[in-house]
Design a protein around this motif. Structure first.
Motif, mmCIF file in Angstrom:
data_model
loop_
_atom_site.group_PDB
_atom_site.id
_atom_site.type_symbol
_atom_site.label_atom_id
_atom_site.label_comp_id
_atom_site.label_asym_id
_atom_site.label_seq_id
_atom_site.Cartn_x
_atom_site.Cartn_y
_atom_site.Cartn_z
ATOM 1 N N ALA A 155 0.830 -1.207 0.000
ATOM 2 C CA ALA A 155 0.000 0.000 0.000
ATOM 3 C C ALA A 155 0.860 1.251 0.000
ATOM 4 O O ALA A 155 0.571 2.226 -0.714
ATOM 5 N N PHE A 156 1.953 1.219 0.765
ATOM 6 C CA PHE A 156 2.831 2.390 0.812
ATOM 7 C C PHE A 156 3.634 2.529 -0.480
ATOM 8 O O PHE A 156 3.907 3.649 -0.927
ATOM 9 N N GLU A 157 4.003 1.414 -1.088
ATOM 10 C CA GLU A 157 4.685 1.491 -2.391
ATOM 11 C C GLU A 157 3.771 2.142 -3.417
ATOM 12 O O GLU A 157 4.218 2.961 -4.235
ATOM 13 N N TRP A 158 2.502 1.773 -3.368
ATOM 14 C CA TRP A 158 1.523 2.376 -4.274
ATOM 15 C C TRP A 158 1.342 3.861 -3.958
ATOM 16 O O TRP A 158 1.232 4.687 -4.858
ATOM 17 N N ALA A 159 1.332 4.193 -2.653
ATOM 18 C CA ALA A 159 1.168 5.591 -2.247
ATOM 19 C C ALA A 159 2.317 6.451 -2.754
ATOM 20 O O ALA A 159 2.118 7.616 -3.136
ATOM 21 N N VAL A 160 3.526 5.885 -2.777
ATOM 22 C CA VAL A 160 4.678 6.616 -3.310
ATOM 23 C C VAL A 160 4.509 6.849 -4.806
ATOM 24 O O VAL A 160 4.767 7.949 -5.314
ATOM 25 N N SER A 161 4.051 5.821 -5.514
ATOM 26 C CA SER A 161 3.866 5.951 -6.963
ATOM 27 C C SER A 161 2.777 6.965 -7.300
ATOM 28 O O SER A 161 2.820 7.605 -8.348
#
Length: 275
Positions: A155-161
């Protein structure tokens, strides 16, 4: 160097530079100090400058809205949004996998303090403390804890993207936590309990076969014979279910254990036998 300045009907200021290009500057609200904030672009024509300034203002507005929304975004809502908007629309997960992921969010994230934290305030230590807390509770399997780790990290990887956050707080400790979970899983496998019946327990099982129903004279627990076969032969459950009377040889006191397999080449069954 400026050569000529022209006011464009209150829409901003055009300035013709010495190199022949136009500098277009417009106000974009107030900054943190209460002063007018300006946005500027350069282009060869007024139309080009207006297109660029429109795009730039739209970007600034979306960033402004994003910042406002970040303050309302929690780890739980971020994980849910990642599941429903990104993974859901792209059909990354099958229905059952999506249900399991949603269950992980509801039970291993939302019910814990980390689930209520605002995403921009989450630190690596918060993430590590949450995973270590799940381990210390000893309520979940290692695979369930690993799933929780993966859900938050993804979820945080997606939030960064999506530029919701500037960096993933899980990154510094994810590798260490995965190694720890792997080691714990190995310990669990090495320390697995092996149940061994005592002589008294075996005798109690044997005695059950002598109990008869007083109404019809039949064995009260007929399935006990299956248990005894398993106990004395160590057969697999599938092999026991496949037994037939013809497999028993009274003269030798042995059983023939058959394993049937289907051969697609000639569409015939072959049987492997052992004793």
């Amino acid at each position: 160097m400026y050569i000529m300045t022209k006011r464009a009907n209150g829409e901003g200021t055009f300035v013709t530079l010495k190199n022949g290009k136009l500098l277009y500057k417009v106000s974009a609200g107030l900054n943190a100090q209460g002063k007018t904030k300006f946005v500027s672009v350069t282009g060869k024509t007024m139309a080009e400058c207006k297109r660029k300034i429109k795009s730039k203002l739209e970007t600034l507005e979306s960033q402004k809205n994003l910042i406002q929304n970040i303050h309302k975004e929690t780890v739980t809502s971020l994980c849910t949004k990642h599941l429903k908007t990104d993974m859901g629309y792209k059909d990354v997960l099958k229905p059952k996998s999506a249900d399991r992921r949603e269950s992980t969010i509801n039970n291993q994230i939302a019910k814990y303090p980390i689930g209520c934290l605002q995403v921009q305030s989450v630190t690596s230590q918060d993430f590590e403390n949450h995973i270590e807390g799940l381990i210390s509770e000893s309520k979940l399997s290692i695979s369930s804890i690993r799933k929780t780790l993966d859900v938050i990290n993804a979820a945080f990887e997606w939030a960064v993207s999506q530029k919701i956050v500037s960096e993933n707080p899980c990154t510094p400790v994810t590798k260490k936590l995965k190694i720890r979970l792997k080691n714990l899983e190995k310990i669990e496998a090495d320390d697995a309990d092996v149940i061994i019946l005592s002589d008294d327990e075996v005798q109690k099982i044997i005695n059950i076969k002598y109990i008869f129903n007083i109404n019809n004279g039949k064995h009260k627990y007929p399935n006990i014979f299956y248990v005894l076969i398993l106990l004395y032969t160590g057969m697999r459950i599938g092999e026991l279910c496949a037994l037939r009377w013809k497999d028993y040889h009274p003269s030798t006191g042995t059983l023939t254990i058959s394993k049937t397999r289907y051969v697609a080449k000639n569409r015939k069954d072959t049987t492997e036998e052992g004793y």
